[in-house]
Motif scaffolding. Sequence first.
Motif, PDB file in Angstrom:
ATOM      1  N   CYS A 123       0.850  -1.198   0.000  1.00 47.88           N
ATOM      2  CA  CYS A 123       0.000   0.000   0.000  1.00 47.88           C
ATOM      3  C   CYS A 123       0.883   1.245   0.000  1.00 47.88           C
ATOM      4  CB  CYS A 123      -0.923  -0.008   1.210  1.00 47.88           C
ATOM      5  SG  CYS A 123      -1.981  -1.465   1.321  1.00 47.88           S
ATOM      6  N   GLU A 124       1.431   1.543  -1.143  1.00 47.11           N
ATOM      7  CA  GLU A 124       2.463   2.563  -1.234  1.00 47.11           C
ATOM      8  C   GLU A 124       1.976   3.969  -0.929  1.00 47.11           C
ATOM      9  OE1 GLU A 124       4.265   2.180  -5.033  1.00 47.11           O
ATOM     10  OE2 GLU A 124       5.118   0.186  -4.619  1.00 47.11           O
ATOM     11  N   ARG A 125       0.668   4.201  -0.901  1.00 45.87           N
ATOM     12  CA  ARG A 125       0.140   5.534  -0.659  1.00 45.87           C
ATOM     13  C   ARG A 125      -0.154   5.796   0.813  1.00 45.87           C
ATOM     14  NH1 ARG A 125      -4.738   6.812  -4.492  1.00 45.87           N
ATOM     15  NH2 ARG A 125      -4.366   8.874  -3.598  1.00 45.87           N
ATOM     16  N   ILE A 126       0.042   4.812   1.663  1.00 43.53           N
ATOM     17  CA  ILE A 126      -0.209   5.019   3.094  1.00 43.53           C
ATOM     18  C   ILE A 126       0.756   6.077   3.631  1.00 43.53           C
ATOM     19  CG2 ILE A 126      -0.020   3.975   5.384  1.00 43.53           C
ATOM     20  CD1 ILE A 126      -1.013   1.399   4.254  1.00 43.53           C
ATOM     21  N   THR A 127       0.189   7.062   4.331  1.00 42.43           N
ATOM     22  CA  THR A 127       1.025   8.092   4.958  1.00 42.43           C
ATOM     23  C   THR A 127       1.074   7.957   6.471  1.00 42.43           C
ATOM     24  OG1 THR A 127      -0.839   9.634   5.080  1.00 42.43           O
ATOM     25  CG2 THR A 127       0.565   9.733   3.108  1.00 42.43           C
ATOM     26  N   SER A 128       0.041   7.340   7.071  1.00 44.31           N
ATOM     27  CA  SER A 128       0.011   7.222   8.530  1.00 44.31           C
ATOM     28  C   SER A 128      -0.557   5.873   8.925  1.00 44.31           C
ATOM     29  CB  SER A 128      -0.852   8.343   9.122  1.00 44.31           C
ATOM     30  OG  SER A 128      -0.930   8.229  10.528  1.00 44.31           O
ATOM     31  N   LEU A 129       0.135   5.195   9.837  1.00 42.12           N
ATOM     32  CA  LEU A 129      -0.310   3.900  10.328  1.00 42.12           C
ATOM     33  C   LEU A 129      -0.157   3.879  11.838  1.00 42.12           C
ATOM     34  CD1 LEU A 129      -1.243   0.978   9.886  1.00 42.12           C
ATOM     35  CD2 LEU A 129       1.149   0.362   9.486  1.00 42.12           C
ATOM     36  N   SER A 130      -1.272   3.716  12.548  1.00 46.08           N
ATOM     37  CA  SER A 130      -1.251   3.720  14.010  1.00 46.08           C
ATOM     38  C   SER A 130      -2.022   2.537  14.547  1.00 46.08           C
ATOM     39  CB  SER A 130      -1.868   5.018  14.557  1.00 46.08           C
ATOM     40  OG  SER A 130      -1.125   6.144  14.153  1.00 46.08           O
ATOM     41  N   ILE A 131      -1.371   1.795  15.428  1.00 46.38           N
ATOM     42  CA  ILE A 131      -1.986   0.633  16.069  1.00 46.38           C
ATOM     43  C   ILE A 131      -1.583   0.682  17.528  1.00 46.38           C
ATOM     44  CG2 ILE A 131      -2.191  -1.887  16.091  1.00 46.38           C
ATOM     45  CD1 ILE A 131      -1.061  -1.855  13.207  1.00 46.38           C
ATOM     46  N   GLY A 132      -2.545   0.570  18.469  1.00 41.01           N
ATOM     47  CA  GLY A 132      -2.106   0.696  19.849  1.00 41.01           C
ATOM     48  C   GLY A 132      -2.906  -0.051  20.885  1.00 41.01           C
ATOM     49  N   ASP A 133      -2.198  -0.434  21.953  1.00 33.70           N
ATOM     50  CA  ASP A 133      -2.790  -0.972  23.175  1.00 33.70           C
ATOM     51  C   ASP A 133      -3.707  -2.152  22.914  1.00 33.70           C
ATOM     52  OD1 ASP A 133      -2.985  -1.075  25.861  1.00 33.70           O
ATOM     53  OD2 ASP A 133      -4.498   0.480  26.063  1.00 33.70           O
ATOM     54  N   ASP A 134      -3.274  -3.041  22.071  1.00 31.50           N
ATOM     55  CA  ASP A 134      -4.110  -4.178  21.702  1.00 31.50           C
ATOM     56  C   ASP A 134      -3.780  -5.371  22.584  1.00 31.50           C
ATOM     57  OD1 ASP A 134      -5.944  -5.674  20.401  1.00 31.50           O
ATOM     58  OD2 ASP A 134      -5.099  -5.430  18.399  1.00 31.50           O
ATOM     59  N   LYS A 135      -4.291  -5.342  23.831  1.00 28.63           N
ATOM     60  CA  LYS A 135      -3.955  -6.407  24.775  1.00 28.63           C
ATOM     61  C   LYS A 135      -5.137  -7.328  25.069  1.00 28.63           C
ATOM     62  CE  LYS A 135       0.383  -6.083  25.835  1.00 28.63           C
ATOM     63  NZ  LYS A 135       1.290  -7.180  25.569  1.00 28.63           N
ATOM     64  N   ALA A 136      -6.234  -7.150  24.362  1.00 33.77           N
ATOM     65  CA  ALA A 136      -7.381  -8.007  24.591  1.00 33.77           C
ATOM     66  C   ALA A 136      -7.075  -9.425  24.114  1.00 33.77           C
ATOM     67  CB  ALA A 136      -8.590  -7.457  23.827  1.00 33.77           C
ATOM     68  N   PRO A 137      -7.757 -10.436  24.682  1.00 36.51           N
ATOM     69  CA  PRO A 137      -7.532 -11.814  24.228  1.00 36.51           C
ATOM     70  C   PRO A 137      -7.717 -11.917  22.717  1.00 36.51           C
ATOM     71  CG  PRO A 137      -8.881 -11.790  26.217  1.00 36.51           C
ATOM     72  CD  PRO A 137      -8.720 -10.362  25.778  1.00 36.51           C
ATOM     73  N   GLY A 138      -6.764 -12.525  22.064  1.00 38.69           N
ATOM     74  CA  GLY A 138      -6.824 -12.656  20.631  1.00 38.69           C
ATOM     75  C   GLY A 138      -6.392 -11.407  19.889  1.00 38.69           C
ATOM     76  N   GLY A 139      -5.853 -10.432  20.634  1.00 43.24           N
ATOM     77  CA  GLY A 139      -5.433  -9.176  20.020  1.00 43.24           C
ATOM     78  C   GLY A 139      -4.124  -9.324  19.274  1.00 43.24           C
ATOM     79  N   LEU A 140      -3.617  -8.177  18.839  1.00 44.76           N
ATOM     80  CA  LEU A 140      -2.422  -8.165  18.000  1.00 44.76           C
ATOM     81  C   LEU A 140      -1.172  -8.520  18.803  1.00 44.76           C
ATOM     82  CD1 LEU A 140      -1.580  -7.449  15.084  1.00 44.76           C
ATOM     83  CD2 LEU A 140      -1.073  -5.153  15.916  1.00 44.76           C
ATOM     84  N   ASN A 141      -0.376  -9.425  18.276  1.00 45.74           N
ATOM     85  CA  ASN A 141       0.916  -9.794  18.858  1.00 45.74           C
ATOM     86  C   ASN A 141       1.801 -10.186  17.687  1.00 45.74           C
ATOM     87  OD1 ASN A 141       2.887 -10.348  20.760  1.00 45.74           O
ATOM     88  ND2 ASN A 141       2.237 -12.480  20.980  1.00 45.74           N
ATOM     89  N   SER A 142       2.578  -9.231  17.212  1.00 44.44           N
ATOM     90  CA  SER A 142       3.178  -9.384  15.892  1.00 44.44           C
ATOM     91  C   SER A 142       4.626  -8.924  15.860  1.00 44.44           C
ATOM     92  CB  SER A 142       2.357  -8.569  14.880  1.00 44.44           C
ATOM     93  OG  SER A 142       2.895  -8.631  13.580  1.00 44.44           O
ATOM     94  N   THR A 143       5.326  -9.342  14.839  1.00 47.47           N
ATOM     95  CA  THR A 143       6.625  -8.770  14.518  1.00 47.47           C
ATOM     96  C   THR A 143       6.416  -7.626  13.522  1.00 47.47           C
ATOM     97  OG1 THR A 143       6.922 -10.360  12.726  1.00 47.47           O
ATOM     98  CG2 THR A 143       7.833 -10.943  14.900  1.00 47.47           C
ATOM     99  N   LEU A 144       7.458  -6.857  13.303  1.00 53.86           N
ATOM    100  CA  LEU A 144       7.393  -5.765  12.337  1.00 53.86           C
ATOM    101  C   LEU A 144       7.677  -6.305  10.938  1.00 53.86           C
ATOM    102  CD1 LEU A 144       9.312  -3.085  14.402  1.00 53.86           C
ATOM    103  CD2 LEU A 144       6.939  -2.881  13.611  1.00 53.86           C
ATOM    104  N   PRO A 145       6.764  -6.120   9.987  1.00 56.78           N
ATOM    105  CA  PRO A 145       6.984  -6.654   8.635  1.00 56.78           C
ATOM    106  C   PRO A 145       8.152  -5.969   7.935  1.00 56.78           C
ATOM    107  CG  PRO A 145       4.655  -6.124   9.004  1.00 56.78           C
ATOM    108  CD  PRO A 145       5.435  -5.515  10.136  1.00 56.78           C
ATOM    109  N   ALA A 146       9.012  -6.764   7.347  1.00 57.55           N
ATOM    110  CA  ALA A 146      10.119  -6.217   6.556  1.00 57.55           C
ATOM    111  C   ALA A 146       9.595  -5.439   5.359  1.00 57.55           C
ATOM    112  CB  ALA A 146      11.034  -7.346   6.091  1.00 57.55           C
ATOM    113  N   SER A 147       8.391  -5.776   4.897  1.00 63.76           N
ATOM    114  CA  SER A 147       7.815  -5.153   3.707  1.00 63.76           C
ATOM    115  C   SER A 147       7.498  -3.679   3.892  1.00 63.76           C
ATOM    116  CB  SER A 147       6.534  -5.895   3.291  1.00 63.76           C
ATOM    117  OG  SER A 147       5.562  -5.821   4.329  1.00 63.76           O
ATOM    118  N   PHE A 148       7.473  -3.208   5.147  1.00 63.39           N
ATOM    119  CA  PHE A 148       7.179  -1.791   5.392  1.00 63.39           C
ATOM    120  C   PHE A 148       8.235  -0.874   4.750  1.00 63.39           C
ATOM    121  CE2 PHE A 148       4.227  -1.679   9.369  1.00 63.39           C
ATOM    122  CZ  PHE A 148       3.292  -2.434   8.672  1.00 63.39           C
TER     123      PHE A 148
END
Length: 366
Positions: free
Chosen positions: A10-35
């Motif tokens: 998604c080359e046109r993305i200018t802002s990406l924000s993800i936060g405080d995702d600690k709910a069960p089944g929430g985000l737990n990820s590595t940083l993609p090299a593709s960024f």
Amino acid sequence: GTIPSSLGNCERITSLSIGDDKAPGGLNSTLPASFSALSALTTLNIRRSLFGTIPSSWVSFPSLNRLDLGENNLEGTIPEIVGSWPSILDIILSNNNFNGTIPSSLSNLSLLRNLLLGINALSGTIPETLTSSRTLQQFYVGQNQLTGTLSPSWGLVTSLNQFDVGFNTLTGTIPSSFGSLTAMSQLVLNDNKLVGTLPSLPSSLYVLNVQNNYLNGTIAESFSTVASRNFRNNQFCPPYPSWCPGTTRCLPQDCGGTTTSAFAAYRATSTNAAAADALTVSTTALHSTTLRTVTTSTLNSITTSYASVATSTSASHALATSNAQGATSTSTNLLSSTSTSASMTTDGGNTLGTTSSSYSSSPSSS
């Protein structure tokens, strides 16, 4: 869940924000090299969602202004490639598990305003090349394992507003050149192995914390203008300033500021003097939050808590209790409420998607 690597397309993305995702089944990820392909990205905020390392492929972020990866479980070293992002203003990597040294390449960032690397396991010395910056405003490397001395060249970084190297193992003296930092409001040097005397410091200071070092000499009367001051557990000697509960001996003096006015009143009575001299008030919790300040309302609250000490028959217990309560009400200064709900914005200004989670502790932009 994980962050999809397909976002890198998604080359046109200018802002990406993800936060405080600690709910069960929430985000737990590595940083993609593709960024690394997101050439239009200006803001990347991801908190409480990550593990792993910063990808070595993130060589070029030509438009990135703000990187906030604080309060995650990232590890490994902070790669030197961070110093190759020409537009970066704010780097927030505090409260992770990074080790190794502070990259010297950070001195290449001519626009850098805020560098927050506290609460990690960084070692080695603070690169002197960082003092070549003329834009740096907030420098926070507290609660690491740093060694070495404070370079006198820091006095040339006249843009500095907040300088926090507390809870490390720094040695040497406090450079007299710090007196030239007339924009400085917070100077936090506590819990190191600093020696020598306190130099003249800017009248602009609002917070000064030098507790738990090996400083000696006297405390200047001029520090009365500092709203929140902490000189505890050093070896200062008389004559003490009028606002300090001093004695005629060189002691690990309790010369606090607004937060200890009640303690000064307590010690003023001769029957309590001996007990007060022997009493050590621990304020580690109050001054060890990730990023800190004490606002006027908080100071008033803490002062009220301490006021009960003057009439307490158990001074030690009351001070410890009120101090702990004060610590929980300490507000953050380098942090201000900024939404980090998961969202993506394109260079056309269109919001592509938003989740309901949010987090309100992103460092403020100036």
